[in-house]
Design an enzyme around this catalytic site. Sequence first.
Site, PDB file in Angstrom:
ATOM      1  N   ASN A 128       0.865  -1.391  -0.011  1.00 23.80           N
ATOM      2  CA  ASN A 128      -0.063   0.105   0.091  1.00 23.80           C
ATOM      3  C   ASN A 128       0.922   1.008   0.014  1.00 23.80           C
ATOM      4  O   ASN A 128       2.261   1.274   0.542  1.00 23.80           O
ATOM      5  CB  ASN A 128      -0.964  -0.079   1.100  1.00 23.80           C
ATOM      6  CG  ASN A 128      -0.298   0.013   2.584  1.00 23.80           C
ATOM      7  OD1 ASN A 128       0.701  -0.927   2.519  1.00 23.80           O
ATOM      8  ND2 ASN A 128      -1.075   0.439   3.576  1.00 23.80           N
ATOM      9  N   GLU A 175       0.170   5.345   0.613  1.00 24.60           N
ATOM     10  CA  GLU A 175      -0.766   6.539   0.860  1.00 24.60           C
ATOM     11  C   GLU A 175      -0.212   7.570   0.557  1.00 24.60           C
ATOM     12  O   GLU A 175       0.759   7.935   0.178  1.00 24.60           O
ATOM     13  CB  GLU A 175      -0.852   6.172   2.744  1.00 24.60           C
ATOM     14  CG  GLU A 175      -1.255   4.745   3.004  1.00 24.60           C
ATOM     15  CD  GLU A 175      -1.654   4.891   4.549  1.00 24.60           C
ATOM     16  OE1 GLU A 175      -1.013   5.769   5.202  1.00 24.60           O
ATOM     17  OE2 GLU A 175      -2.228   3.859   5.018  1.00 24.60           O
ATOM     18  N   CYS A 229      -4.047   0.403  -2.465  1.00 19.54           N
ATOM     19  CA  CYS A 229      -4.083  -0.744  -1.455  1.00 19.54           C
ATOM     20  C   CYS A 229      -2.882  -1.612  -2.031  1.00 19.54           C
ATOM     21  O   CYS A 229      -2.434  -1.552  -3.531  1.00 19.54           O
ATOM     22  CB  CYS A 229      -5.208  -1.521  -1.525  1.00 19.54           C
ATOM     23  SG  CYS A 229      -6.654  -0.760  -0.590  1.00 19.54           S
ATOM     24  N   GLU A 254      -2.878  -4.906  -2.948  1.00 18.50           N
ATOM     25  CA  GLU A 254      -3.443  -5.581  -3.991  1.00 18.50           C
ATOM     26  C   GLU A 254      -3.516  -4.940  -5.256  1.00 18.50           C
ATOM     27  O   GLU A 254      -3.185  -5.539  -6.293  1.00 18.50           O
ATOM     28  CB  GLU A 254      -4.902  -6.202  -3.656  1.00 18.50           C
ATOM     29  CG  GLU A 254      -5.145  -7.053  -2.313  1.00 18.50           C
ATOM     30  CD  GLU A 254      -5.321  -6.051  -1.041  1.00 18.50           C
ATOM     31  OE1 GLU A 254      -4.903  -4.873  -0.896  1.00 18.50           O
ATOM     32  OE2 GLU A 254      -6.092  -6.560  -0.089  1.00 18.50           O
ATOM     33  N   CYS A 313     -10.429  -5.137   0.598  1.00 20.06           N
ATOM     34  CA  CYS A 313     -11.437  -4.289   0.334  1.00 20.06           C
ATOM     35  C   CYS A 313     -12.329  -4.504  -0.996  1.00 20.06           C
ATOM     36  O   CYS A 313     -11.897  -4.824  -1.725  1.00 20.06           O
ATOM     37  CB  CYS A 313     -10.935  -2.770   0.356  1.00 20.06           C
ATOM     38  SG  CYS A 313     -10.231  -2.088  -1.036  1.00 20.06           S
ATOM     39  N   CYS A 335     -10.494  -3.604  -4.177  1.00 17.03           N
ATOM     40  CA  CYS A 335      -9.335  -4.623  -4.692  1.00 17.03           C
ATOM     41  C   CYS A 335     -10.162  -5.819  -5.201  1.00 17.03           C
ATOM     42  O   CYS A 335      -9.757  -6.574  -6.171  1.00 17.03           O
ATOM     43  CB  CYS A 335      -8.458  -4.922  -3.465  1.00 17.03           C
ATOM     44  SG  CYS A 335      -7.467  -3.499  -3.284  1.00 17.03           S
TER      45      CYS A 335
END
Length: 141
Positions: free
Chosen positions: A53, A55, A64, A66, A97, A100
């Site tokens: 990830n 940010e 993310c 993934e 999530c 993803c």
Amino acid sequence: MDDTSRRWLKHVTPNPLIATATAARQKAFAPFSHFQVGAALEAPDGTLIPGCNVESASYGLTICAERSAIFRGVCDGYRCFKRVAVVTDTDTPTPPCGACRQLLWEFAPDAEVLLANLKGDVVKYTVRELIPGAFDAKQLG
Ligand code: THU
């Protein structure tokens, strides 16, 4: 054995896909949430593609682990993946999530999903189980 316990594999033998995701987690850029996530995809030729990830100060632009692995794999020329691992430092493994799950559906519909933590707990799903009734290119006609 119920459905949940069948999914759990405690202390499985060292798994290269999970090891790749665990190493990728160390590269996570998560100064806002402090929640570091590592992912790894296995391409059809066996290549392992890591992601973490990343940010953003704007929060909403965060990507993310993934999806960062999927985009990296696509940039490397792959269009389909057969397995994915996600690793977090949590009591129980972390599920992907919704965003993803959607991207996994589009690039890895038949993939096995290994969710792991640093203690060695692993929970197994398939992408198909994680996103039933998914939207995809078929709906676009
Ligand atoms: N995160 C992932 O990398 N994967 C997920 O499936 C869930 C959330 C990241 C995004 C953000 O950097 C942090 O975890 C907290 O939400």
